[in-house]
Design a protein around this motif. Structure first.
Motif, PDB file in Angstrom:
ATOM      1  N   ASN A   1       0.812  -1.216   0.000  1.00  2.58           N
ATOM      2  CA  ASN A   1       0.000   0.000   0.000  1.00  2.58           C
ATOM      3  C   ASN A   1       0.851   1.276   0.000  1.00  2.58           C
ATOM      4  OD1 ASN A   1       0.972  -0.240   2.574  1.00  2.58           O
ATOM      5  ND2 ASN A   1      -0.981   0.196   3.617  1.00  2.58           N
ATOM      6  N   ALA A   2       2.146   1.132  -0.305  1.00  2.00           N
ATOM      7  CA  ALA A   2       3.041   2.286  -0.409  1.00  2.00           C
ATOM      8  C   ALA A   2       3.765   2.246  -1.750  1.00  2.00           C
ATOM      9  CB  ALA A   2       4.040   2.292   0.732  1.00  2.00           C
ATOM     10  N   ILE A   3       3.743   3.349  -2.487  1.00  2.00           N
ATOM     11  CA  ILE A   3       4.531   3.435  -3.713  1.00  2.00           C
ATOM     12  C   ILE A   3       6.004   3.251  -3.345  1.00  2.00           C
ATOM     13  CG2 ILE A   3       5.221   4.935  -5.622  1.00  2.00           C
ATOM     14  CD1 ILE A   3       2.317   4.127  -5.796  1.00  2.00           C
ATOM     15  N   PRO A   4       6.700   2.267  -3.928  1.00  2.00           N
ATOM     16  CA  PRO A   4       8.094   2.031  -3.552  1.00  2.00           C
ATOM     17  C   PRO A   4       8.985   3.229  -3.895  1.00  2.00           C
ATOM     18  CG  PRO A   4       7.199   0.113  -4.677  1.00  2.00           C
ATOM     19  CD  PRO A   4       6.207   1.222  -4.855  1.00  2.00           C
ATOM     20  N   GLN A   5       9.680   3.718  -2.891  1.00  2.00           N
ATOM     21  CA  GLN A   5      10.569   4.861  -3.105  1.00  2.00           C
ATOM     22  C   GLN A   5      11.938   4.422  -3.604  1.00  2.00           C
ATOM     23  OE1 GLN A   5      10.478   8.223  -0.425  1.00  2.00           O
ATOM     24  NE2 GLN A   5      12.704   8.192  -0.232  1.00  2.00           N
ATOM     25  N   THR A   6      12.440   3.284  -3.117  1.00  2.00           N
ATOM     26  CA  THR A   6      13.752   2.796  -3.551  1.00  2.00           C
ATOM     27  C   THR A   6      13.659   1.318  -3.897  1.00  2.00           C
ATOM     28  OG1 THR A   6      14.435   2.282  -1.277  1.00  2.00           O
ATOM     29  CG2 THR A   6      15.008   4.462  -2.138  1.00  2.00           C
ATOM     30  N   THR A   7      14.344   0.950  -4.955  1.00  2.00           N
ATOM     31  CA  THR A   7      14.492  -0.462  -5.334  1.00  2.00           C
ATOM     32  C   THR A   7      15.945  -0.689  -5.712  1.00  2.00           C
ATOM     33  OG1 THR A   7      13.780   0.060  -7.594  1.00  2.00           O
ATOM     34  CG2 THR A   7      12.117  -0.828  -6.088  1.00  2.00           C
ATOM     35  N   ALA A   8      16.379  -1.935  -5.615  1.00  2.00           N
ATOM     36  CA  ALA A   8      17.781  -2.252  -5.898  1.00  2.00           C
ATOM     37  C   ALA A   8      17.869  -3.622  -6.549  1.00  2.00           C
ATOM     38  CB  ALA A   8      18.607  -2.207  -4.612  1.00  2.00           C
ATOM     39  N   GLY A   9      18.929  -3.831  -7.277  1.00  2.00           N
ATOM     40  CA  GLY A   9      19.160  -5.110  -7.928  1.00  2.00           C
ATOM     41  C   GLY A   9      20.618  -5.304  -8.277  1.00  2.00           C
ATOM     42  N   ARG A  10      20.945  -6.515  -8.735  1.00  2.00           N
ATOM     43  CA  ARG A  10      22.296  -6.860  -9.184  1.00  2.00           C
ATOM     44  C   ARG A  10      22.178  -7.452 -10.573  1.00  2.00           C
ATOM     45  NH1 ARG A  10      25.064 -10.836  -5.559  1.00  2.00           N
ATOM     46  NH2 ARG A  10      26.960  -9.942  -6.476  1.00  2.00           N
ATOM     47  N   TRP A  11      22.987  -6.937 -11.503  1.00  2.00           N
ATOM     48  CA  TRP A  11      22.870  -7.372 -12.903  1.00  2.00           C
ATOM     49  C   TRP A  11      24.238  -7.708 -13.481  1.00  2.00           C
ATOM     50  CZ3 TRP A  11      17.950  -6.909 -12.032  1.00  2.00           C
ATOM     51  CH2 TRP A  11      17.052  -7.396 -12.983  1.00  2.00           C
ATOM     52  N   TYR A  12      24.282  -8.807 -14.254  1.00  2.00           N
ATOM     53  CA  TYR A  12      25.503  -9.238 -14.938  1.00  2.00           C
ATOM     54  C   TYR A  12      25.298  -9.134 -16.447  1.00  2.00           C
ATOM     55  CZ  TYR A  12      27.170 -11.515 -10.585  1.00  2.00           C
ATOM     56  OH  TYR A  12      27.598 -11.787  -9.308  1.00  2.00           O
TER      57      TYR A  12
END
Length: 378
Positions: A226-237
């Protein structure tokens, strides 16, 4: 078989119990990249007990070490990896890598003076994404080394390493939080940014050559529905056949992540997790010697089929091979269809078959070093 090789094989056998104990101890106490404090200590301790001069905290890296025996003019180095994978332990068999390199080095050191060589072992942390050998390379760890080698567990034996070059990136989007029902128009959705980027990467794959791989995970996708995500993170190769193709592909993938930021109004940050891993430059004469020695030990070298594809896995040993003559053969655990980086593969890295693989690998590496030393003297 030469007398020198017979003696070396006997020397490997004489420390077999110690090598198995080392492998099992690493297996039962896995430590991940840059955190291998006890693992590095255990591997170094076995070498010290067997007469090697050991330098810990090598080139300023707390989980790296260097071990040396002999005073010959030619220097042969064995790489000992010991980092485990998060969550699945030694599912790439680095416990066996350390034990094989240690066994080969101990056996070879006992013949170092007669062969005119110096035997060295490099404890190399953080192969699984941290680029430990690249850090060591940049700090001069391998300067003056005449040859470098190691053997890596796999489902089957494959002599030639043909790894992808690879880059590792940490991705972060920053938007603006808001109540998802009451104030959605006031938010900027960082999770949507990742969705757009992944769709763009998926569509890009149609235009990418077969020699390229792009894959990753979202490590943080928001806190509450119920909250718009302010931060997201990931790892990419990003992987490619060589460093040139890698650089070209990275730019295309970057634009996919930029598209996510542009469409959602989020801020994008891309940070490298390590320097890129290079493709591999094989020392052909040494590889031929290794192949002959492996066959003499009764190993069956596979040349095709899906079970051989571990030889494509990226490795920071590729960077070492660009400046030091090197080989990086794969030695089988006879476990296909179980594959590296599966939990079940870890189960195959101890036990009777693993112990045979360990002693064969140590012997084949040591024999190859003997052949090189004799060739240098002729």
């Amino acid at each position: 078989m030469s007398e020198a090789k017979k003696r070396v094989q006997g020397d490997v056998e004489s420390v077999r119990g110690e090598l198995i104990a080392l492998s099992e101890s690493l297996y039962r106490n896995p430590e991940t990249a840059w955190k291998e404090i006890e693992s590095a200590r255990k591997v170094a301790a076995v070498l010290h007990r067997n007469g090697f001069e050991v330098t810990e905290n090598f080139v300023g890296l707390p989980t790296a070490f260097h071990a040396r025996s002999g005073a010959g003019t030619k220097r042969i180095g064995f790489m000992a990896e010991y980092d485990a994978l998060p969550g699945i332990g030694h599912a790439c068999g680095h416990n066996l890598i350390s034990a094989m390199s240690v066994g080969a080095a101990i056996a070879l050191a006992r013949r170092a003076d007669e062969l005119g060589i110096t035997v060295e072992v490099f404890g190399t942390p953080a192969e699984e994404g941290g680029g430990g050998k690249i850090e060591m390379l940049g700090r001069g760890a391998f300067e003056g080394l005449d040859f470098a080698m190691m053997a890596h567990p796999a489902p089957v034996d494959v002599a030639r390493a043909v790894p992808f070059a690879v880059s590792h990136s940490a991705i972060r989007y920053t938007g603006k939080a808001a109540h998802a029902a009451a104030y959605p128009a006031h938010g900027r959705n960082a999770a949507d940014a990742f969705t757009i980027a992944q769709v763009a990467i998926g569509l890009l794959r149609q235009q990418l050559p077969a020699s390229v791989r792009v894959h990753g995970i979202v490590t943080s996708g928001g806190e509450a529905p119920n909250a718009i995500p302010q931060t997201t993170a990931g790892r990419w190769y990003v992987r490619a056949k060589d460093m040139d193709e890698l650089a070209e592909t990275e730019e295309k993938v970057r634009r996919c992540f930029e598209a996510g930021a542009l469409a959602t109004g989020c801020q994008l940050e891309i940070e490298p997790e390590s320097q890129p891993y290079s493709d591999f430059r094989t020392h052909e004469p040494a590889l031929k010697l290794y192949e002959q020695n492996a066959v003499e030990l009764g190993r069956q070298l596979a040349t095709g089929g899906p079970e051989t594809q571990m030889c494509r896995a990226s490795t920071d040993m590729g960077n070492v091979s660009q400046v030091v003559p090197a080989i990086h053969p794969y030695i089988g655990l006879d476990c296909f269809p179980v594959l590296n980086h599966q939990k079940e593969f870890a189960d195959h890295c101890i036990g009777e078959v693993a112990e045979r693989t360990l002693t064969d690998g140590a012997t084949a590496l040591a024999w190859t070093a003997v052949d090189l030393a004799l060739a240098w003297r002729s």
